[in-house]
Design a protein around this motif. Structure first.
Motif, PDB file in Angstrom:
ATOM      1  N   SER A  95       0.788  -1.092   0.009  1.00  0.00           N
ATOM      2  CA  SER A  95       0.074   0.016   0.036  1.00  0.00           C
ATOM      3  C   SER A  95       0.806   1.399  -0.094  1.00  0.00           C
ATOM      4  CB  SER A  95      -0.992  -0.042   1.107  1.00  0.00           C
ATOM      5  OG  SER A  95      -0.300   0.011   2.437  1.00  0.00           O
ATOM      6  N   SER A  96       1.982   1.201   0.677  1.00  0.00           N
ATOM      7  CA  SER A  96       2.730   2.317   0.531  1.00  0.00           C
ATOM      8  C   SER A  96       3.659   2.585  -0.561  1.00  0.00           C
ATOM      9  CB  SER A  96       4.137   2.283   1.445  1.00  0.00           C
ATOM     10  OG  SER A  96       3.616   2.238   2.842  1.00  0.00           O
ATOM     11  N   ILE A  97       4.031   1.519  -1.225  1.00  0.00           N
ATOM     12  CA  ILE A  97       4.521   1.375  -2.848  1.00  0.00           C
ATOM     13  C   ILE A  97       3.342   1.998  -3.794  1.00  0.00           C
ATOM     14  CG2 ILE A  97       5.425   0.241  -4.605  1.00  0.00           C
ATOM     15  CD1 ILE A  97       6.429  -1.461  -2.388  1.00  0.00           C
ATOM     16  N   GLN A  98       2.208   1.562  -3.524  1.00  0.00           N
ATOM     17  CA  GLN A  98       0.927   2.090  -4.396  1.00  0.00           C
ATOM     18  C   GLN A  98       0.791   3.521  -4.144  1.00  0.00           C
ATOM     19  OE1 GLN A  98      -2.665   0.502  -3.548  1.00  0.00           O
ATOM     20  NE2 GLN A  98      -3.717   1.735  -4.840  1.00  0.00           N
ATOM     21  N   GLU A  99       0.637   3.963  -3.221  1.00  0.00           N
ATOM     22  CA  GLU A  99       0.434   5.356  -2.766  1.00  0.00           C
ATOM     23  C   GLU A  99       1.613   6.264  -3.393  1.00  0.00           C
ATOM     24  OE1 GLU A  99       0.171   8.405   0.833  1.00  0.00           O
ATOM     25  OE2 GLU A  99      -0.652   6.544   1.074  1.00  0.00           O
ATOM     26  N   LYS A 100       2.858   5.892  -3.438  1.00  0.00           N
ATOM     27  CA  LYS A 100       3.882   6.757  -3.703  1.00  0.00           C
ATOM     28  C   LYS A 100       3.960   6.700  -5.294  1.00  0.00           C
ATOM     29  CE  LYS A 100       8.742   7.784  -3.279  1.00  0.00           C
ATOM     30  NZ  LYS A 100       8.760   8.948  -2.871  1.00  0.00           N
ATOM     31  N   ALA A 101       3.608   5.360  -5.791  1.00  0.00           N
ATOM     32  CA  ALA A 101       3.585   5.226  -7.567  1.00  0.00           C
ATOM     33  C   ALA A 101       2.124   6.085  -8.112  1.00  0.00           C
ATOM     34  CB  ALA A 101       3.704   3.961  -7.797  1.00  0.00           C
ATOM     35  N   GLY A 102       1.242   6.151  -7.240  1.00  0.00           N
ATOM     36  CA  GLY A 102       0.088   6.893  -7.590  1.00  0.00           C
ATOM     37  C   GLY A 102      -0.750   5.870  -8.846  1.00  0.00           C
ATOM     38  N   VAL A 103      -0.405   4.631  -8.696  1.00  0.00           N
ATOM     39  CA  VAL A 103      -1.263   3.438  -9.630  1.00  0.00           C
ATOM     40  C   VAL A 103      -2.217   2.928  -8.909  1.00  0.00           C
ATOM     41  CG1 VAL A 103       0.656   3.513 -11.250  1.00  0.00           C
ATOM     42  CG2 VAL A 103       0.508   2.012  -9.401  1.00  0.00           C
ATOM     43  N   SER A 104      -3.013   2.290  -9.530  1.00  0.00           N
ATOM     44  CA  SER A 104      -4.073   1.431  -8.975  1.00  0.00           C
ATOM     45  C   SER A 104      -3.450   0.104  -8.194  1.00  0.00           C
ATOM     46  CB  SER A 104      -5.096   0.773  -9.957  1.00  0.00           C
ATOM     47  OG  SER A 104      -4.502  -0.150 -10.684  1.00  0.00           O
ATOM     48  N   ALA A 105      -4.202  -0.357  -7.254  1.00  0.00           N
ATOM     49  CA  ALA A 105      -3.652  -1.612  -6.515  1.00  0.00           C
ATOM     50  C   ALA A 105      -3.351  -2.911  -7.436  1.00  0.00           C
ATOM     51  CB  ALA A 105      -4.770  -2.059  -5.365  1.00  0.00           C
ATOM     52  N   SER A 106      -4.347  -2.967  -8.529  1.00  0.00           N
ATOM     53  CA  SER A 106      -3.977  -4.083  -9.469  1.00  0.00           C
ATOM     54  C   SER A 106      -2.576  -3.833 -10.221  1.00  0.00           C
ATOM     55  CB  SER A 106      -5.019  -4.517 -10.394  1.00  0.00           C
ATOM     56  OG  SER A 106      -5.360  -3.188 -10.862  1.00  0.00           O
ATOM     57  N   THR A 107      -2.459  -2.420 -10.536  1.00  0.00           N
ATOM     58  CA  THR A 107      -1.154  -2.343 -11.269  1.00  0.00           C
ATOM     59  C   THR A 107       0.147  -2.324 -10.350  1.00  0.00           C
ATOM     60  OG1 THR A 107      -2.531  -0.795 -12.725  1.00  0.00           O
ATOM     61  CG2 THR A 107       0.053  -0.386 -12.716  1.00  0.00           C
ATOM     62  N   VAL A 108       0.114  -1.920  -9.241  1.00  0.00           N
ATOM     63  CA  VAL A 108       1.198  -1.969  -8.569  1.00  0.00           C
ATOM     64  C   VAL A 108       1.527  -3.377  -8.272  1.00  0.00           C
ATOM     65  CG1 VAL A 108       0.386  -1.727  -5.913  1.00  0.00           C
ATOM     66  CG2 VAL A 108       2.545  -0.862  -6.674  1.00  0.00           C
ATOM     67  N   SER A 109       0.588  -4.216  -8.026  1.00  0.00           N
ATOM     68  CA  SER A 109       0.805  -5.634  -7.599  1.00  0.00           C
ATOM     69  C   SER A 109       1.270  -6.260  -9.065  1.00  0.00           C
ATOM     70  CB  SER A 109      -0.731  -6.354  -7.505  1.00  0.00           C
ATOM     71  OG  SER A 109      -1.140  -6.143  -6.127  1.00  0.00           O
ATOM     72  N   ASN A 110       0.688  -5.864 -10.175  1.00  0.00           N
ATOM     73  CA  ASN A 110       1.287  -6.472 -11.438  1.00  0.00           C
ATOM     74  C   ASN A 110       2.863  -6.134 -11.741  1.00  0.00           C
ATOM     75  OD1 ASN A 110       2.339  -6.293 -14.316  1.00  0.00           O
ATOM     76  ND2 ASN A 110       0.207  -7.297 -14.591  1.00  0.00           N
ATOM     77  N   TYR A 111       3.004  -4.903 -11.301  1.00  0.00           N
ATOM     78  CA  TYR A 111       4.552  -4.394 -11.553  1.00  0.00           C
ATOM     79  C   TYR A 111       5.352  -5.108 -10.279  1.00  0.00           C
ATOM     80  CZ  TYR A 111       3.108  -0.478 -14.392  1.00  0.00           C
ATOM     81  OH  TYR A 111       2.647   0.493 -15.429  1.00  0.00           O
ATOM     82  N   LEU A 112       4.780  -5.231  -9.066  1.00  0.00           N
ATOM     83  CA  LEU A 112       5.845  -5.878  -8.095  1.00  0.00           C
ATOM     84  C   LEU A 112       6.077  -7.401  -8.540  1.00  0.00           C
ATOM     85  CD1 LEU A 112       4.308  -4.302  -4.759  1.00  0.00           C
ATOM     86  CD2 LEU A 112       6.273  -3.806  -5.685  1.00  0.00           C
ATOM     87  N   SER A 113       4.816  -8.037  -9.138  1.00  0.00           N
ATOM     88  CA  SER A 113       5.120  -9.433  -9.392  1.00  0.00           C
ATOM     89  C   SER A 113       6.273  -9.472 -10.725  1.00  0.00           C
ATOM     90  CB  SER A 113       3.697  -9.787 -10.156  1.00  0.00           C
ATOM     91  OG  SER A 113       3.685 -11.339 -10.466  1.00  0.00           O
ATOM     92  N   ILE A 114       6.013  -8.687 -11.541  1.00  0.00           N
ATOM     93  CA  ILE A 114       7.125  -8.839 -12.657  1.00  0.00           C
ATOM     94  C   ILE A 114       8.591  -8.177 -12.048  1.00  0.00           C
ATOM     95  CG2 ILE A 114       8.056  -7.140 -14.808  1.00  0.00           C
ATOM     96  CD1 ILE A 114       4.946  -6.822 -15.281  1.00  0.00           C
ATOM     97  N   LEU A 115       8.692  -7.556 -11.045  1.00  0.00           N
ATOM     98  CA  LEU A 115      10.083  -7.111 -10.538  1.00  0.00           C
ATOM     99  C   LEU A 115      10.454  -8.506  -9.903  1.00  0.00           C
ATOM    100  CD1 LEU A 115       9.557  -3.595  -9.509  1.00  0.00           C
ATOM    101  CD2 LEU A 115      11.235  -4.349 -11.246  1.00  0.00           C
ATOM    102  N   GLN A 116       9.527  -9.076  -8.995  1.00  0.00           N
ATOM    103  CA  GLN A 116       9.900 -10.180  -8.243  1.00  0.00           C
ATOM    104  C   GLN A 116      10.107 -11.471  -9.236  1.00  0.00           C
ATOM    105  OE1 GLN A 116       7.022 -11.683  -5.394  1.00  0.00           O
ATOM    106  NE2 GLN A 116       8.656 -12.556  -4.131  1.00  0.00           N
ATOM    107  N   ASN A 117       9.456 -11.732 -10.108  1.00  0.00           N
ATOM    108  CA  ASN A 117       9.868 -12.566 -11.120  1.00  0.00           C
ATOM    109  C   ASN A 117      11.069 -12.662 -11.788  1.00  0.00           C
ATOM    110  OD1 ASN A 117       7.513 -14.044 -10.353  1.00  0.00           O
ATOM    111  ND2 ASN A 117       6.150 -13.070 -12.248  1.00  0.00           N
ATOM    112  N   ALA A 118      11.372 -11.374 -12.110  1.00  0.00           N
ATOM    113  CA  ALA A 118      12.810 -10.910 -12.691  1.00  0.00           C
ATOM    114  C   ALA A 118      13.956 -11.249 -11.779  1.00  0.00           C
ATOM    115  CB  ALA A 118      12.812  -9.665 -13.121  1.00  0.00           C
ATOM    116  N   GLY A 119      13.695 -11.551 -10.234  1.00  0.00           N
ATOM    117  CA  GLY A 119      14.580 -11.727  -9.357  1.00  0.00           C
ATOM    118  C   GLY A 119      15.100 -10.358  -8.693  1.00  0.00           C
ATOM    119  N   LEU A 120      14.560  -9.410  -8.928  1.00  0.00           N
ATOM    120  CA  LEU A 120      15.065  -7.812  -8.549  1.00  0.00           C
ATOM    121  C   LEU A 120      14.284  -7.639  -7.078  1.00  0.00           C
ATOM    122  CD1 LEU A 120      14.641  -6.063 -11.699  1.00  0.00           C
ATOM    123  CD2 LEU A 120      16.617  -6.661 -10.613  1.00  0.00           C
TER     124      LEU A 120
END
Length: 104
Positions: A49-74
């Protein structure tokens, strides 16, 4: 380490910003873990929720972004109660930086 997947993950400005912000979580986000019943070492992890607030995107978008970053190993994630906290995977980031420096 998958160079292509990491490069794809970093090709989006918001995902790149999330990784930058998580480099200095104590400077870029409010104190974390206040909602947890007992003190926990979050190891610099930041709640979605803190990342979502700072990014200014929807919850589903930030979840997708975090998933992409995690799947890449970052990113690494850790679940505490019903909240998930994300932090950088410094080992993979360092390995990627060395690859770029030495191989490209």
């Amino acid at each position: 380490m998958d160079i292509i997947e990491i490069s794809k993950a970093l090709s989006n400005e918001t995902r790149l910003n999330i990784l930058k912000w998580l480099k200095e979580p104590y400077e870029n986000f409010p104190p974390q873990g206040d909602c947890l019943g007992t003190p926990v070492d979050l190891k610099g992890g930041v709640c979605v929720s803190s990342i979502q607030e700072k990014a200014g995107v929807s919850a589903s978008t930030v979840s997708n972004y975090l998933s992409i970053l995690q799947n890449a190993g970052l990113l690494l994630s850790e679940r505490h109660e019903k909240w998930t906290y994300y932090r950088r995977n410094e080992e993979v980031i360092k390995e990627y930086a060395n690859y770029v420096k030495n191989e490209l």
